[in-house]
Design a protein around this motif. Structure first.
Motif, PDB file in Angstrom:
ATOM      1  N   VAL A   1      -4.674   1.167  -2.701  1.00  0.00           N
ATOM      2  CA  VAL A   1      -5.636   0.627  -1.788  1.00  0.00           C
ATOM      3  C   VAL A   1      -5.933  -0.569  -2.584  1.00  0.00           C
ATOM      4  O   VAL A   1      -6.949  -0.651  -3.395  1.00  0.00           O
ATOM      5  CB  VAL A   1      -6.879   1.674  -1.347  1.00  0.00           C
TER       6      VAL A   1
ATOM      7  N   PHE B   1      -8.606   0.372   5.193  1.00  0.00           N
ATOM      8  CA  PHE B   1      -8.463   1.834   4.966  1.00  0.00           C
ATOM      9  C   PHE B   1      -8.743   2.710   5.923  1.00  0.00           C
ATOM     10  O   PHE B   1      -9.608   2.819   6.531  1.00  0.00           O
ATOM     11  CB  PHE B   1      -9.234   2.254   3.339  1.00  0.00           C
TER      12      PHE B   1
ATOM     13  N   ALA C   1      -7.803   3.323  -5.947  1.00  0.00           N
ATOM     14  CA  ALA C   1      -8.602   2.459  -5.002  1.00  0.00           C
ATOM     15  C   ALA C   1      -8.781   1.254  -5.828  1.00  0.00           C
ATOM     16  O   ALA C   1      -9.763   1.316  -6.974  1.00  0.00           O
ATOM     17  CB  ALA C   1      -9.910   3.222  -4.718  1.00  0.00           C
TER      18      ALA C   1
ATOM     19  N   THR D   1      -9.842  -2.096  -4.643  1.00  0.00           N
ATOM     20  CA  THR D   1     -10.526  -3.163  -3.990  1.00  0.00           C
ATOM     21  C   THR D   1     -11.609  -3.624  -4.670  1.00  0.00           C
ATOM     22  O   THR D   1     -12.254  -3.288  -5.664  1.00  0.00           O
ATOM     23  CB  THR D   1     -10.848  -2.823  -2.495  1.00  0.00           C
TER      24      THR D   1
ATOM     25  N   ASN E   1     -13.691   1.678  -1.831  1.00  0.00           N
ATOM     26  CA  ASN E   1     -13.346   2.428  -3.034  1.00  0.00           C
ATOM     27  C   ASN E   1     -13.964   4.197  -3.076  1.00  0.00           C
ATOM     28  O   ASN E   1     -13.000   4.940  -3.021  1.00  0.00           O
ATOM     29  CB  ASN E   1     -13.804   2.100  -4.310  1.00  0.00           C
TER      30      ASN E   1
ATOM     31  N   VAL F   1     -12.154   6.068   0.007  1.00  0.00           N
ATOM     32  CA  VAL F   1     -11.043   6.395  -0.509  1.00  0.00           C
ATOM     33  C   VAL F   1     -11.115   7.690  -1.597  1.00  0.00           C
ATOM     34  O   VAL F   1     -10.233   8.973  -1.309  1.00  0.00           O
ATOM     35  CB  VAL F   1     -10.056   5.518  -1.600  1.00  0.00           C
TER      36      VAL F   1
ATOM     37  N   VAL G   1      -7.882  10.942  -7.090  1.00  0.00           N
ATOM     38  CA  VAL G   1      -8.014   9.413  -6.837  1.00  0.00           C
ATOM     39  C   VAL G   1      -8.416   8.810  -7.983  1.00  0.00           C
ATOM     40  O   VAL G   1      -9.517   9.262  -8.594  1.00  0.00           O
ATOM     41  CB  VAL G   1      -8.912   9.393  -5.893  1.00  0.00           C
TER      42      VAL G   1
ATOM     43  N   VAL H   1     -10.478   5.395  -9.131  1.00  0.00           N
ATOM     44  CA  VAL H   1     -11.227   4.324  -8.467  1.00  0.00           C
ATOM     45  C   VAL H   1     -11.548   3.426  -9.739  1.00  0.00           C
ATOM     46  O   VAL H   1     -12.316   3.619 -10.758  1.00  0.00           O
ATOM     47  CB  VAL H   1     -12.443   4.634  -7.862  1.00  0.00           C
TER      48      VAL H   1
ATOM     49  N   SER I   1     -14.105   8.517  -9.748  1.00  0.00           N
ATOM     50  CA  SER I   1     -12.595   9.013 -10.165  1.00  0.00           C
ATOM     51  C   SER I   1     -12.466  10.206 -10.462  1.00  0.00           C
ATOM     52  O   SER I   1     -12.984  11.151 -11.285  1.00  0.00           O
ATOM     53  CB  SER I   1     -12.041   7.925 -11.411  1.00  0.00           C
TER      54      SER I   1
END
Length: 527
Positions: free
Chosen positions: A68, A115, A128, A130, A136, A139, A150, A152, A159
């Motif tokens: 993303v 998103f 993520a 962005t 973020n 996401v 995920v 981040v 994260s």
């Protein structure tokens, strides 16, 4: 082992945490971009990096990954994922020129717009990347709800996995993570490894990968296979590859495989290895080599966890510890285990705290092995008297105080009559008493009775050389009471002699020595 993918590691904490590092596929160009990813995961001010990450390599070939973001960071992440063979979808209102070109070429799929959680459908991982923290985090939350890992960028706590610094040598990859909290340290370690590992390591891995099936056919037994690999790695093949002589290396490998005789069962052996008092840094290089070659490790209770972590990961660890009043593994059973595993062709390490030949019953164990015709070797360790004294700042000999040293062991409540107390009570010598917690009142009374001054200093060292080390000092007259008041527990070593007083001035490791009785003991005396 996966041929391509990412290093993923799970850890306790919020939901799930992972460390990931992309791996190249056989047909993809190698990228070093992800070696900077540790910096991308730097924590925000005031945040604490997570710990306990569990690394593993995951195969991403043909698997969907969502990125993303449409800027430079997203492009860098996408490049690493493409090199790992992933099927990458990039979601963003607009893409930078590089990502736009990849979308036009069909290398990635562009999901235009803001998103939406359904972007995560069919994704195995997501990143993520962005410049909007709220997006973020959205996401990350959507991934958590779907049990999708995920990462981040620039947000450690959000994260689920981290992307570490990475060193690549062909199919060999080394991933380094500081948990996201010290990216400069990870980069420093990567740079250090980059200079120490030459490119021929990749060629060696490729050769061994090509020959894997032939090696397994030739050596169906795992132990034989491991010994063959050790002979190959210690032989001329790595040097030939370093010199770029690949054809010669291939011929040398074929000759080694043909000339080797795997038909005879491997002969087992036993190495008596001294583990030292606890600090893993005090293990000898030869001891470390034995741990890395061992199939089975019979270890004492007092061998530290840090030392055991130096052993080969697939070695069988068997605790055969004994402690006062609780010999849950008898010495006879230890002998049986050594013989059983050695006769099965295993390389056995009998790992002992301290040194095997200093109150370690190593001589008895060697006699059993010699009588049974089992090959053995002895790897000395740093015995507790030397290590504990050094870590407590107590020189065991000193020109002004002690010209001799006596090492003593005894469970004094039961065997006080077996010791030469007249000799032990002499002046200008140092006594180092192993297992020095039980029977301290007997020790004190006997030494004073045979002429040692009640004012003689002592130092009682608990957990010597370990992070939890404590040193209690005083005079012989109050030895037992001081140890009881401070609740000193095994493992502990007692030093008696004038040199013990130097601990108060020369201590350098851990807290300062405890020179006074605990407050509750002092209050009890005053009452």
């Amino acid at each position: 082992m996966c041929k391509g993918g990412a290093v993923i590691s799970a850890a306790p904490g919020r939901g799930r945490r992972v460390v990931a590092s992309s791996l190249p596929t056989p047909h993809a160009a190698v990228t070093r971009a992800s070696s900077r990813s540790e910096h991308d995961n730097a924590p925000q001010a005031g945040e604490r990096p997570g710990g306990g990450l569990f690394p593993l390599f995951a195969d991403l070939r043909g698997r969907g990954v969502l990125v993303v973001g449409g800027g430079a960071v997203a492009q860098r992440k996408t490049a690493a994922l493409l090199d790992a063979g992933a099927t990458v979808r990039v979601g963003a209102p607009t893409l930078n020129p590089g990502l736009s070109a990849w979308a036009a070429e069909g290398r990635i799929e562009h999901l235009p717009g803001e998103f939406a959680p359904q972007w995560l459908d069919q994704a195995w991982l997501a990143i993520a990347a962005t410049d909007d923290a709220a997006v973020n985090r959205a996401v990350a939350a959507a991934g958590e709800a779907r049990r999708i890992w995920v990462n981040v960028v620039d947000d450690v706590e959000a994260s689920g996995f981290h992307v570490p610094a990475r060193v690549e040598r062909g199919p060999v990859q080394i991933a380094i993570s500081s948990g996201g909290g010290a990216p400069m340290l990870a980069r420093h370690l990567r740079e250090k490894l980059e200079t120490e590992l030459d490119e021929s390591l990749g060629a060696l891995a490729q050769l061994l990968n090509r020959e894997r099936a032939r090696i397994r056919r030739h050596y169906p037994d795992l132990g034989q296979r491991r010994r063959f690999f050790e002979r190959v790695l210690a032989g001329p093949i790595p040097a030939l590859l370093r010199d770029g002589r690949h054809d010669e290396a291939q011929r040398a490998f074929g000759a080694a495989l043909i000339d080797d005789k795997p038909s005879a069962p491997p002969a087992g052996s036993v190495a008596l290895v001294g583990a030292g008092p606890g600090d893993a840094g005090l293990m000898t290089l030869r001891g470390l080599r034995a741990l890395n070659q061992a199939d089975v490790i019979l270890h004492d209770r007092l061998v530290s966890r840090e030392v055991l972590q130096l052993a080969r990961r697939d070695a069988e660890l068997i605790e055969v510890g004994k402690q006062a009043g609780n010999h849950h593994t008898t010495q006879e059973r230890i002998h049986e285990l050594m013989l059983e595993h050695a006769r099965a062709g295993k390389r056995v390490v009998r790992l002992k705290g301290g040194d095997p030949f200093v109150f370690g019953r190593g001589g008895e164990e060697l006699e059993v092995l010699a009588h049974a015709g089992i090959g053995f070797e002895v790897v000395p360790g740093i015995t507790a008297a030397l290590a504990c004294a050094a870590y407590a700042g107590v020189p065991l000999t000193h020109r002004d105080h002690a010209q001799s040293l006596r090492l003593v062991t005894a469970h004094l409540k039961d065997s006080a009559g077996d010791l030469d107390w007249q000799a032990l009570a002499q002046d200008r010598q140092t006594l180092a008493v192993y297992m020095g917690v039980a029977g301290l009142d007997v020790l004190r009374d006997k030494l004073i009775e045979h002429g040692r001054a009640a004012s003689t200093p002592f130092a009682l060292i608990e957990n010597g050389s370990r992070p939890e080390q404590r040193v209690v000092t005083g005079t012989l007259a109050d030895l037992a009471e001081r140890a009881q008041g401070h609740r000193v527990q095994s493992p502990a070593l007692l030093i008696v002699g004038e040199v013990a007083a130097l601990a108060q001035r020369l201590h350098w490791f851990g807290p300062a020595p405890l020179t006074e009785p605990p407050a509750d003991a002092a209050l009890a005396r005053a009452a």
